[in-house]
Design a protein around this motif. Structure first.
Motif, PDB file in Angstrom:
ATOM      1  N   ALA A   1      39.142  49.083  56.830  1.00 32.04           N
ATOM      2  CA  ALA A   1      40.111  48.877  57.915  1.00 32.04           C
ATOM      3  C   ALA A   1      40.303  47.385  58.201  1.00 32.04           C
ATOM      4  CB  ALA A   1      39.636  49.598  59.176  1.00 32.04           C
ATOM      5  N   THR A   2      39.194  46.629  58.207  1.00 26.71           N
ATOM      6  CA  THR A   2      39.332  45.204  58.535  1.00 26.71           C
ATOM      7  C   THR A   2      39.885  44.425  57.341  1.00 26.71           C
ATOM      8  OG1 THR A   2      37.402  45.572  59.933  1.00 26.71           O
ATOM      9  CG2 THR A   2      38.192  43.328  59.779  1.00 26.71           C
ATOM     10  N   ALA A   3      39.512  44.842  56.117  1.00 27.66           N
ATOM     11  CA  ALA A   3      40.120  44.209  54.926  1.00 27.66           C
ATOM     12  C   ALA A   3      41.637  44.403  54.965  1.00 27.66           C
ATOM     13  CB  ALA A   3      39.534  44.817  53.657  1.00 27.66           C
ATOM     14  N   GLY A   4      42.062  45.603  55.339  1.00 24.74           N
ATOM     15  CA  GLY A   4      43.502  45.883  55.416  1.00 24.74           C
ATOM     16  C   GLY A   4      44.171  45.043  56.495  1.00 24.74           C
ATOM     17  N   LEU A   5      43.487  44.903  57.637  1.00 29.88           N
ATOM     18  CA  LEU A   5      44.059  44.086  58.716  1.00 29.88           C
ATOM     19  C   LEU A   5      44.244  42.642  58.235  1.00 29.88           C
ATOM     20  CD1 LEU A   5      44.895  43.521  61.655  1.00 29.88           C
ATOM     21  CD2 LEU A   5      42.472  43.311  62.232  1.00 29.88           C
ATOM     22  N   ILE A   6      43.232  42.109  57.553  1.00 32.83           N
ATOM     23  CA  ILE A   6      43.338  40.720  57.061  1.00 32.83           C
ATOM     24  C   ILE A   6      44.469  40.625  56.033  1.00 32.83           C
ATOM     25  CG2 ILE A   6      42.140  38.910  55.744  1.00 32.83           C
ATOM     26  CD1 ILE A   6      39.535  39.820  57.077  1.00 32.83           C
ATOM     27  N   GLY A   7      44.506  41.569  55.094  1.00 36.24           N
ATOM     28  CA  GLY A   7      45.549  41.531  54.061  1.00 36.24           C
ATOM     29  C   GLY A   7      46.947  41.643  54.658  1.00 36.24           C
TER      30      GLY A   7
ATOM     31  N   SER B   1      45.560  55.029  48.408  1.00 31.67           N
ATOM     32  CA  SER B   1      44.821  55.597  49.541  1.00 31.67           C
ATOM     33  C   SER B   1      45.719  56.582  50.270  1.00 31.67           C
ATOM     34  CB  SER B   1      44.400  54.476  50.510  1.00 31.67           C
ATOM     35  OG  SER B   1      43.849  55.034  51.693  1.00 31.67           O
ATOM     36  N   LEU B   2      45.111  57.565  50.931  1.00 24.70           N
ATOM     37  CA  LEU B   2      45.882  58.516  51.731  1.00 24.70           C
ATOM     38  C   LEU B   2      45.914  58.124  53.205  1.00 24.70           C
ATOM     39  CD1 LEU B   2      44.597  61.889  50.193  1.00 24.70           C
ATOM     40  CD2 LEU B   2      46.599  60.526  49.538  1.00 24.70           C
ATOM     41  N   ASN B   3      45.140  57.089  53.589  1.00 29.56           N
ATOM     42  CA  ASN B   3      45.187  56.709  55.012  1.00 29.56           C
ATOM     43  C   ASN B   3      45.122  55.208  55.277  1.00 29.56           C
ATOM     44  OD1 ASN B   3      42.438  56.357  54.423  1.00 29.56           O
ATOM     45  ND2 ASN B   3      41.863  56.854  56.511  1.00 29.56           N
ATOM     46  N   ALA B   4      44.662  54.404  54.308  1.00 31.94           N
ATOM     47  CA  ALA B   4      44.487  52.967  54.580  1.00 31.94           C
ATOM     48  C   ALA B   4      45.489  52.130  53.791  1.00 31.94           C
ATOM     49  CB  ALA B   4      43.062  52.546  54.227  1.00 31.94           C
ATOM     50  N   ARG B   5      46.137  51.209  54.485  1.00 35.05           N
ATOM     51  CA  ARG B   5      47.136  50.330  53.850  1.00 35.05           C
ATOM     52  C   ARG B   5      46.467  48.969  53.608  1.00 35.05           C
ATOM     53  NH1 ARG B   5      52.596  50.383  53.351  1.00 35.05           N
ATOM     54  NH2 ARG B   5      53.870  48.541  53.758  1.00 35.05           N
ATOM     55  N   ILE B   6      46.058  48.753  52.359  1.00 32.92           N
ATOM     56  CA  ILE B   6      45.305  47.542  52.012  1.00 32.92           C
ATOM     57  C   ILE B   6      45.993  46.862  50.836  1.00 32.92           C
ATOM     58  CG2 ILE B   6      43.034  46.631  51.363  1.00 32.92           C
ATOM     59  CD1 ILE B   6      41.833  49.311  52.295  1.00 32.92           C
ATOM     60  N   PRO B   7      46.577  45.669  51.059  1.00 34.14           N
ATOM     61  CA  PRO B   7      47.234  45.007  49.937  1.00 34.14           C
ATOM     62  C   PRO B   7      46.212  44.561  48.881  1.00 34.14           C
ATOM     63  CG  PRO B   7      47.655  43.827  52.012  1.00 34.14           C
ATOM     64  CD  PRO B   7      46.641  44.886  52.298  1.00 34.14           C
ATOM     65  N   VAL B   8      46.621  44.675  47.624  1.00 34.49           N
ATOM     66  CA  VAL B   8      45.848  44.097  46.515  1.00 34.49           C
ATOM     67  C   VAL B   8      46.703  42.948  46.005  1.00 34.49           C
ATOM     68  CG1 VAL B   8      44.882  44.498  44.209  1.00 34.49           C
ATOM     69  CG2 VAL B   8      44.978  46.374  45.883  1.00 34.49           C
ATOM     70  N   PHE B   9      46.172  41.718  46.105  1.00 30.38           N
ATOM     71  CA  PHE B   9      46.967  40.549  45.734  1.00 30.38           C
ATOM     72  C   PHE B   9      46.825  40.253  44.247  1.00 30.38           C
ATOM     73  CE2 PHE B   9      46.258  40.084  50.303  1.00 30.38           C
ATOM     74  CZ  PHE B   9      47.580  39.948  50.709  1.00 30.38           C
TER      75      PHE B   9
ATOM     76  N   GLN C   1      38.583  39.627  47.205  1.00 30.90           N
ATOM     77  CA  GLN C   1      37.154  39.813  47.450  1.00 30.90           C
ATOM     78  C   GLN C   1      36.786  39.374  48.874  1.00 30.90           C
ATOM     79  OE1 GLN C   1      34.618  38.355  44.381  1.00 30.90           O
ATOM     80  NE2 GLN C   1      32.780  38.540  45.625  1.00 30.90           N
ATOM     81  N   ALA C   2      37.321  38.206  49.271  1.00 35.79           N
ATOM     82  CA  ALA C   2      36.922  37.648  50.577  1.00 35.79           C
ATOM     83  C   ALA C   2      37.388  38.529  51.734  1.00 35.79           C
ATOM     84  CB  ALA C   2      37.474  36.241  50.723  1.00 35.79           C
ATOM     85  N   MET C   3      38.563  39.156  51.612  1.00 36.50           N
ATOM     86  CA  MET C   3      39.039  39.939  52.765  1.00 36.50           C
ATOM     87  C   MET C   3      38.179  41.191  52.989  1.00 36.50           C
ATOM     88  SD  MET C   3      42.750  41.114  51.372  1.00 36.50           S
ATOM     89  CE  MET C   3      43.043  42.855  51.004  1.00 36.50           C
ATOM     90  N   PHE C   4      37.505  41.676  51.960  1.00 39.72           N
ATOM     91  CA  PHE C   4      36.537  42.765  52.144  1.00 39.72           C
ATOM     92  C   PHE C   4      35.184  42.216  52.611  1.00 39.72           C
ATOM     93  CE2 PHE C   4      39.437  45.339  49.672  1.00 39.72           C
ATOM     94  CZ  PHE C   4      39.242  46.606  50.197  1.00 39.72           C
ATOM     95  N   GLU C   5      34.762  41.111  51.971  1.00 33.64           N
ATOM     96  CA  GLU C   5      33.388  40.642  52.212  1.00 33.64           C
ATOM     97  C   GLU C   5      33.181  40.009  53.586  1.00 33.64           C
ATOM     98  OE1 GLU C   5      32.223  38.029  49.021  1.00 33.64           O
ATOM     99  OE2 GLU C   5      31.111  39.664  48.071  1.00 33.64           O
ATOM    100  N   LEU C   6      34.143  39.188  54.008  1.00 32.84           N
ATOM    101  CA  LEU C   6      33.887  38.390  55.216  1.00 32.84           C
ATOM    102  C   LEU C   6      33.571  39.229  56.456  1.00 32.84           C
ATOM    103  CD1 LEU C   6      33.997  35.199  55.708  1.00 32.84           C
ATOM    104  CD2 LEU C   6      34.489  36.067  53.431  1.00 32.84           C
ATOM    105  N   PRO C   7      34.376  40.279  56.742  1.00 34.24           N
ATOM    106  CA  PRO C   7      34.036  41.094  57.923  1.00 34.24           C
ATOM    107  C   PRO C   7      32.677  41.782  57.763  1.00 34.24           C
ATOM    108  CG  PRO C   7      36.274  41.568  57.159  1.00 34.24           C
ATOM    109  CD  PRO C   7      35.637  40.709  56.121  1.00 34.24           C
ATOM    110  N   LEU C   8      32.331  42.151  56.519  1.00 31.36           N
ATOM    111  CA  LEU C   8      31.027  42.792  56.307  1.00 31.36           C
ATOM    112  C   LEU C   8      29.902  41.774  56.507  1.00 31.36           C
ATOM    113  CD1 LEU C   8      31.854  45.106  53.272  1.00 31.36           C
ATOM    114  CD2 LEU C   8      31.370  45.790  55.620  1.00 31.36           C
ATOM    115  N   PHE C   9      30.127  40.538  56.089  1.00 33.46           N
ATOM    116  CA  PHE C   9      29.125  39.492  56.342  1.00 33.46           C
ATOM    117  C   PHE C   9      28.949  39.323  57.860  1.00 33.46           C
ATOM    118  CE2 PHE C   9      29.921  36.819  52.195  1.00 33.46           C
ATOM    119  CZ  PHE C   9      29.480  37.894  51.441  1.00 33.46           C
ATOM    120  N   GLY C  10      30.073  39.313  58.576  1.00 32.46           N
ATOM    121  CA  GLY C  10      30.018  39.150  60.036  1.00 32.46           C
ATOM    122  C   GLY C  10      29.208  40.262  60.675  1.00 32.46           C
TER     123      GLY C  10
END
Ligand code: HEM
Length: 368
Positions: free
Chosen positions: A215-221, A354-362, A131-140
């Protein structure tokens, strides 16, 4: 083709270990036709740059500004105005406004405020990390846009629902949810900025949230994974925290969150030695450019101190990402704030479809 290769470039995005395959693609011709996907592939730094620079390679298929399933909806209204989805004059003015706005962001301040928010949202396990890896950049981003902290969670939730309409893998429930979210976002931005702001700008401010999201959630993950998988990295960063920006830059090249983008030929053209008819789709393999040995020495190795070379993971040419520094700054601050709690956290992972984004699900699991 090797035994462990992904079946095709779209499957590479969520494949466990796709980079040897991308490196071999980068060694081949800059453009070639893929009969299995029935489209052209642009590979390696030369192929990716040539297509992204070409004036007749457009972000949308000719005559289809909005995907059929979004026509006449709130999502479609937003989609139609996004700079990301437009070429030519419609793209130029809002793009300039965005670029100058984002260029004025004080990155040191953003780093400081994101560190603070990230410390207030320390992940306690796999679910809260996801949750945090999606939320934090959006909060920023919501903070930068002028929204009060009490509004951030709702904005983040609508943004996540809205981006669902941008994926060809979305189901009908997600598409319906995306319409509600799009209408709510529009209303909230109008309340913040007033009715006099032109829709074309308003919609592109919403676009900043949607572009930030996955994109930023994926970068963090992917950075969380680098900390686990790259021997000695955690200790190196602990000894010298000034290396965090280099760490996020190298993750963006070595294990990027956006693996490909698309272009469509507006007319018959010749590019990278290949002749393409009008109306062809080109899958632009950004991830193969990051693993092109002619540009990045030993591309398979994670190296903090690399000679600075352009990172095509953020695109190139007239649609290049204006958010690269913001994304890397926010991601670095999150990782720095969380590094100690992440070190002891038992985690396993898979990738979000996804067909373009590499986002880990922990998931809760054995620490790697
Ligand atoms: C790790 C995070 C990010 C990655 C990997 C990324 C990647 C990209 C890529 C590859 C493109 C070009 C797409 C194309 O040419 O088809 C792009 C465009 C764009 N990005 Fe990012 N992005 C990231 C974060 C952000 C953030 C935080 C923002 C908001 C501030 C943002 C705003 C945009 C916008 C507005 C465009 C469209 C530019 C245009 O078409 O003129 N991105 N991004």
């Amino acid at each position: 083709m090797f035994a462990n290769d992904p079946a095709h470039p779209l499957a590479a995005v969520t494949h466990a270990a796709p980079y040897a395959y991308y490196r071999r693609l980068a060694e081949g011709p800059p453009l070639h036709f893929d009969a299995q996907l029935d489209c052209w592939l642009a590979t390696g730094a030369a192929g990716v740059q040539a297509v992204l620079e070409h004036v007749d390679c457009r972000v949308r298929p000719p005559g289809m500004a909005v995907p059929e399933n979004l026509a006449g909806t709130s999502c479609g209204a937003i989609f139609a105005e996004l700079v990301r989805m437009n070429d030519g004059a419609r793209h130029a003015v809002p793009k300039q406004v965005l670029a100058s706005m984002l260029g004025q962001v004080d990155l040191a301040r953003l780093r400081h405020s994101t560190l603070q928010i990230a410390r207030d949202h320390l992940p306690t396990g796999a679910a809260s990390l996801n949750q945090a890896m999606f939320e934090l950049p959006l909060f920023g981003m919501a903070g930068l846009l002028g929204f009060a902290p009490a509004q951030w969670p709702q904005l983040a939730s609508w943004t996540r629902d809205f981006v669902a309409c941008l994926s060809p893998l979305s189901n009908s429930d997600q598409l319906a949810g995306a319409q509600v979210a799009a209408a709510s976002l529009l209303q909230r931005f109008k309340l913040l900025l007033g009715e006099s702001v032109p829709d074309s700008l308003l919609v592109n401010l919403i676009g900043l949230l949607s572009q930030t999201c996955e994109a930023t959630a994926g970068l963090i993950g992917n950075a969380v994974l680098a900390l686990r998988l790259q021997t000695g990295l955690q200790a190196q960063l602990q000894a010298d925290p000034s290396l965090w920006p280099a760490m996020l830059r190298e993750v963006s090249r070595h294990d990027p969150s956006i693996h490909n983008t698309r272009r469509h030929t507006a007319c018959a053209l010749e590019i990278g030695g290949a002749a393409l008819p009008q109306g062809q789709m080109i899958l632009v393999l950004l991830a193969s450019a990051g693993h092109d040995a002619s540009v990045h020495a030993e591309p398979g190795h994670f190296m903090l101190q690399r000679p600075v070379s352009p990172i095509l993971a953020y695109g190139h040419g007239r649609h290049a990402c204006p958010g690269q520094q913001l994304a890397q700054t926010m991601a670095a601050a999150c990782l720095q704030a969380w590094a100690d709690v992440l070190a002891g956290m038992p985690l396993a992972w898979r990738y979000q479809p996804s067909l373009n984004a590499r986002i880990p699900v922990f998931m809760e699991g054995a620490a790697a």
